[in-house]
Design an enzyme around this catalytic site. Structure first.
Site, PDB file in Angstrom:
ATOM      1  N   CYS A  33       0.603  -1.344  -0.146  1.00 41.63           N
ATOM      2  CA  CYS A  33       0.138  -0.068   0.150  1.00 41.63           C
ATOM      3  C   CYS A  33       1.040   1.389  -0.043  1.00 41.63           C
ATOM      4  O   CYS A  33       0.532   2.731   0.120  1.00 41.63           O
ATOM      5  CB  CYS A  33      -0.569   0.509   1.076  1.00 41.63           C
ATOM      6  N   CYS A 102      -2.198  -3.348   9.327  1.00 39.32           N
ATOM      7  CA  CYS A 102      -1.605  -2.512   9.673  1.00 39.32           C
ATOM      8  C   CYS A 102      -1.196  -2.063  10.965  1.00 39.32           C
ATOM      9  O   CYS A 102      -0.818  -1.345  11.386  1.00 39.32           O
ATOM     10  CB  CYS A 102      -2.778  -1.581   9.431  1.00 39.32           C
TER      11      CYS A 102
HETATM   12 FE1  FES Z   1      -1.266   0.150   3.932  1.00 37.61          FE
HETATM   13 FE2  FES Z   1      -2.888   0.215   6.357  1.00 37.61          FE
HETATM   14  S1  FES Z   1      -3.531   0.385   4.960  1.00 37.61           S
HETATM   15  S2  FES Z   1      -1.410  -0.162   6.422  1.00 37.61           S
END
Ligand code: FES
Length: 144
Positions: A33, A102
């Site tokens: 991400c 996360c």
């Molecule tokens: Fe990447 Fe939460 S979506 S750390």
């Protein structure tokens, strides 16, 4: 989907910012991400006397950093090291399964900061244990 505690720590994160002359810094990122978390620790007599963070990431990552920095304050390095991502998620009254990874960033960031301190003091870095849960595989997919 998120607990009130998560929303509270997301909207009013504790310990945001940097520590001047930190004793340990840990920066971790999730390549999928692109979210990044940086943890700063002030350590005196083996105790975490201050912890701050800067997180460029999703709400769950911000809430996890906020909670994790709260939880490690006042702890010995040994106890701070034992703080697992699961404990952070529990303290947040749970995270949705898809968001558990996360909270792993917070655990890893604290580990890196502690080892940064240890190495700077000529100590052996501690090993990450395998209990360390990458439950969603090595390559967690972040869904914002
Ligand atoms: Fe990447 Fe939460 S979506 S750390």
């Amino acid at each position: 989907m998120y607990s009130e505690t998560v929303m509270d720590h997301f909207k009013n994160p504790r310990n945001v910012g940097e520590i001047e002359n930190p004793d340990g810094v840990g920066e971790v990122g999730n390549p999928v991400c692109g979210d990044i978390m940086k943890i700063f620790l002030k350590i005196e007599n083996n105790i975490v006397v201050d912890a701050k963070f800067k997180t460029f990431g999703c709400g769950a990552a911000i809430a996890s950093s906020s909670m994790a920095t709260e939880l490690v304050r006042g702890k010995s390095l040994e106890d701070a090291w034992k703080l697992s991502n699961k404990a952070v998620a529990e303290a947040l009254d749970g995270l949705p399964p898809i968001k558990m990874h996360c909270s792993v960033l917070a655990e890893e960031g604290i580990h890196k900061a502690i080892n940064d301190y240890r190495v700077k003091h000529g100590l052996e870095p501690w090993q990450e244990s395998s209990s360390h849960s990458h439950e969603h595989g090595e390559d967690p997919v972040c869904q914002q």
